[in-house]
Scaffold this motif. Sequence first.
Motif, PDB file in Angstrom:
ATOM      1  N   GLY A  29     -11.302   5.232   4.998  1.00 26.37           N
ATOM      2  CA  GLY A  29     -11.184   5.530   6.419  1.00 26.37           C
ATOM      3  C   GLY A  29     -12.228   6.501   6.904  1.00 26.37           C
ATOM      4  O   GLY A  29     -13.112   6.941   6.146  1.00 26.37           O
ATOM      5  N   LEU A  30     -12.099   6.833   8.165  1.00 25.09           N
ATOM      6  CA  LEU A  30     -13.056   7.728   8.824  1.00 25.09           C
ATOM      7  C   LEU A  30     -12.326   8.563   9.862  1.00 25.09           C
ATOM      8  O   LEU A  30     -11.702   8.021  10.783  1.00 25.09           O
ATOM      9  CB  LEU A  30     -14.161   6.921   9.503  1.00 25.09           C
ATOM     10  N   ALA A  31     -12.373   9.880   9.693  1.00 28.41           N
ATOM     11  CA  ALA A  31     -11.916  10.807  10.732  1.00 28.41           C
ATOM     12  C   ALA A  31     -13.144  11.214  11.526  1.00 28.41           C
ATOM     13  O   ALA A  31     -14.151  11.633  10.942  1.00 28.41           O
ATOM     14  CB  ALA A  31     -11.251  12.031  10.112  1.00 28.41           C
ATOM     15  N   VAL A  43      -7.524   4.756   9.312  1.00 26.28           N
ATOM     16  CA  VAL A  43      -7.086   4.739   7.921  1.00 26.28           C
ATOM     17  C   VAL A  43      -6.761   3.301   7.519  1.00 26.28           C
ATOM     18  O   VAL A  43      -6.078   2.580   8.258  1.00 26.28           O
ATOM     19  CB  VAL A  43      -5.841   5.625   7.718  1.00 26.28           C
ATOM     20  N   GLU A  44      -7.266   2.889   6.355  1.00 22.86           N
ATOM     21  CA  GLU A  44      -6.937   1.577   5.809  1.00 22.86           C
ATOM     22  C   GLU A  44      -6.290   1.768   4.446  1.00 22.86           C
ATOM     23  O   GLU A  44      -6.918   2.296   3.521  1.00 22.86           O
ATOM     24  CB  GLU A  44      -8.186   0.704   5.684  1.00 22.86           C
ATOM     25  N   VAL A  45      -5.031   1.362   4.339  1.00 21.41           N
ATOM     26  CA  VAL A  45      -4.264   1.499   3.099  1.00 21.41           C
ATOM     27  C   VAL A  45      -3.905   0.107   2.603  1.00 21.41           C
ATOM     28  O   VAL A  45      -3.176  -0.627   3.271  1.00 21.41           O
ATOM     29  CB  VAL A  45      -2.985   2.325   3.319  1.00 21.41           C
ATOM     30  N   ASP A  46      -4.456  -0.258   1.445  1.00 25.33           N
ATOM     31  CA  ASP A  46      -4.211  -1.596   0.874  1.00 25.33           C
ATOM     32  C   ASP A  46      -4.427  -2.700   1.911  1.00 25.33           C
ATOM     33  O   ASP A  46      -3.640  -3.653   2.012  1.00 25.33           O
ATOM     34  CB  ASP A  46      -2.799  -1.677   0.301  1.00 25.33           C
ATOM     35  N   GLY A  47      -5.487  -2.562   2.704  1.00 29.40           N
ATOM     36  CA  GLY A  47      -5.840  -3.595   3.668  1.00 29.40           C
ATOM     37  C   GLY A  47      -5.201  -3.471   5.028  1.00 29.40           C
ATOM     38  O   GLY A  47      -5.595  -4.160   5.969  1.00 29.40           O
ATOM     39  N   ALA A  48      -4.192  -2.601   5.165  1.00 30.74           N
ATOM     40  CA  ALA A  48      -3.530  -2.412   6.464  1.00 30.74           C
ATOM     41  C   ALA A  48      -4.179  -1.243   7.192  1.00 30.74           C
ATOM     42  O   ALA A  48      -4.287  -0.141   6.645  1.00 30.74           O
ATOM     43  CB  ALA A  48      -2.042  -2.142   6.257  1.00 30.74           C
ATOM     44  N   LEU A  73       1.053   5.960  -0.737  1.00 32.04           N
ATOM     45  CA  LEU A  73       0.737   5.091  -1.869  1.00 32.04           C
ATOM     46  C   LEU A  73       1.400   5.549  -3.164  1.00 32.04           C
ATOM     47  O   LEU A  73       1.440   4.795  -4.142  1.00 32.04           O
ATOM     48  CB  LEU A  73      -0.787   5.055  -2.086  1.00 32.04           C
ATOM     49  N   GLY A  74       1.884   6.786  -3.163  1.00 34.53           N
ATOM     50  CA  GLY A  74       2.497   7.334  -4.365  1.00 34.53           C
ATOM     51  C   GLY A  74       1.502   7.697  -5.442  1.00 34.53           C
ATOM     52  O   GLY A  74       1.843   7.702  -6.627  1.00 34.53           O
ATOM     53  N   VAL A  75       0.261   8.027  -5.049  1.00 42.48           N
ATOM     54  CA  VAL A  75      -0.777   8.299  -6.043  1.00 42.48           C
ATOM     55  C   VAL A  75      -1.382   9.693  -5.898  1.00 42.48           C
ATOM     56  O   VAL A  75      -2.351  10.015  -6.601  1.00 42.48           O
ATOM     57  CB  VAL A  75      -1.911   7.248  -5.970  1.00 42.48           C
ATOM     58  N   ARG A  76      -0.835  10.517  -5.036  1.00 40.02           N
ATOM     59  CA  ARG A  76      -1.473  11.815  -4.796  1.00 40.02           C
ATOM     60  C   ARG A  76      -1.588  12.632  -6.081  1.00 40.02           C
ATOM     61  O   ARG A  76      -2.627  13.260  -6.335  1.00 40.02           O
ATOM     62  CB  ARG A  76      -0.689  12.597  -3.750  1.00 40.02           C
ATOM     63  N   ALA A  77      -0.543  12.581  -6.912  1.00 39.48           N
ATOM     64  CA  ALA A  77      -0.573  13.352  -8.159  1.00 39.48           C
ATOM     65  C   ALA A  77      -1.578  12.786  -9.154  1.00 39.48           C
ATOM     66  O   ALA A  77      -1.961  13.457 -10.116  1.00 39.48           O
ATOM     67  CB  ALA A  77       0.821  13.385  -8.782  1.00 39.48           C
TER      68      ALA A  77
END
Length: 399
Positions: A29-31, A43-48, A73-77
């Motif tokens: 993504g781009l802010a 923001v693009e998360v898994d294509g959405a 996404l459950g991947v921050r950690a």
Amino acid sequence: MWTLVLNCGSSSVKFALLDVQGGQVRLSGLAERLGSAGASARVEVDGARRVVDLAGGSYAEAFAVIAGALDELGVRAQVGAVGHRVVHGGERFSAPALITPEVLAEIRACVPLAPLHNPANIAGIEAAQAAFPDAAHVAVFDTAFHQSMPEVAFRYAVPGDWYRQHGVRRYGFHGTSHAFVAVRAADLLGRPLSELNLVTAHLGNGCSVCAVQGGRSVDTSMGLTPLEGLVMGTRSGDVDPGLHDYIARQAGLSLSEITAALNRESGLLGLSGLSNDMRELEEAAGRGHAGARLALDVFVHRLAKQMAGMAAAMGRVDGLVFTGGIGENSAWVRGAVLARLAVLGARVDEAANAAAVRGQSGVISAPGALAALVVNTNEELMIAQQTQTLLAEQKGVQA
């Protein structure tokens, strides 16, 4: 382990979450318009895709959005590393570096060399360290790839004290892009990179060419700053240094005002009086717009001269490589440049050239001619790979 790649500008943050081994991108993504009332993040998360308003327009808000998407996404950690694009590393950095207080101080010391870029890079690093305190943060420098240039290529013909005391020399930029596409070009040609002399052209709103000999930069078109070299979207590229004094006296402008105009009001925009967008200029030129036609012709003329010059810097050339938004999508620019480089043995395959758009890499030269290729750059992947390579090397040393 996932790697988060950040490219922080003065009013933007470009980001991507990558699996280095598989090349998978889960988040990107781009802010943009940070610091203003209209700030937002795409923001693009898994294509959405979605757009998030950033009411305060701060870096902290941008990183909160990124962290929230990682939580989604459950991947921050699992984000063990953050790779930061840093524009200027001066002569201090010829490779990526783990960001320590000492390294951050060195990056800060390079601010006078990149006053528009390094402060934003530093702000992004500090915000990211606060948002991801448990991750390893690595700086990947635009200038590092070009530290292999010989002195004959990087020195200016100016008083020696300017170089020794103030670092006045040619540094070069777009290093991650030039390095990435050189590797991919060797793969497409089926030859070892160590045996190839390539001229790579990164053409976007910012443009530069590079002489890559055996995988190493030996010359490039950008210099002390990203203003030197080719005609760009809004940057002038090469001008007579005497222009500054002349315009200061004739137009009553300060040095900073002249420099700002050369950076933001020149290039394709200044020549055409219309736009800095190559797509718009090609369409306008087709309708007979004189300014657009002039901008295109000057762009191609200067680009062909610089690419031929890079070939001369190596003594032999095995391939010409086009990348970046213009290089990957403008068949007209590529064809016009290759026509001018017939002196090097270049000749375009019209059908292959026309087909090499919208993400299609490949050879666009005619059979028997000097190889010419379109290669899609992926600076985010290159930054992630260099980040993980550094961390793996450091683990090996510590073990």
